[in-house]
Design a protein around this motif. Sequence first.
Motif: not given
Length: 240
Positions: A12-21, A24-31
């Motif tokens: 899910f981290n690959v498919i649904f990438v969430k980044k720190c606004v 832009k550090t990648i966050l856990e997808y469910d964070s």
Amino acid sequence: MNKIKKIINSFFNVIFVKKCVACKTILEYDSEKMLCDECDEQWQLAKMVICPYCKDAQIDCRCGFGKRSVDSVRHLAVYKDYDRESVVNKIIYQLKNGNNDRVFEFVADEMIKNIISKRGLSNTVVVNIPRNPRSINRYGYDHAKKLAMVIADKLGVEYVNILRHKGGKIEQKKLKKLQRELNAKANCYIEKSEISKIEGKKVLLVDDIGTTGAMTGVCAELLKNNGAKSVFCVLAAKNG
């Protein structure tokens, strides 16, 4: 089970990438967080920096500008041009240049939670400081307008697109205070067809950064001269 969970999280981290606004550090997808832990810590501290004038934390500071026409000015933190690595600067930069919906969601939520009172919102409309059309053409969007619309939607009040900018060639940020006021007066105007929507209303005037207050004061004066009952300016940051 832990291995399976890690595999699922990695997928899910690959498919649904969430980044720190901010960084832009990648966050856990469910964070549910918008900032990474490091940026969040810096952001919380930035909001609590003491104002040297009133001695309150920035989110409680009411030291404003454009006092002639503005009833109150509030902001979340202080933006410093020279401090490119600060979390405040990174967030403001993303607002101005990134056109990322998550950044606008984050800043709107922070403004509503920290500096916009939800009490007495009846008879209130949201308006934004207008951006020079040249900048809109360059970046593809009006960040103050977008922020104002998100705030209005979250508060459940009407957004009114009433303030306009003629598109003068001189950039406001390159001028001194008196020149800024003259430039703002020369370029800002009211869309007459929208006047009825602000008459007798409390206006929440939204912008990303306030520096001298020249643009804020001019816009507030225009709003009041055209029927606004009061004008409260809310900013993501104040230039310090």
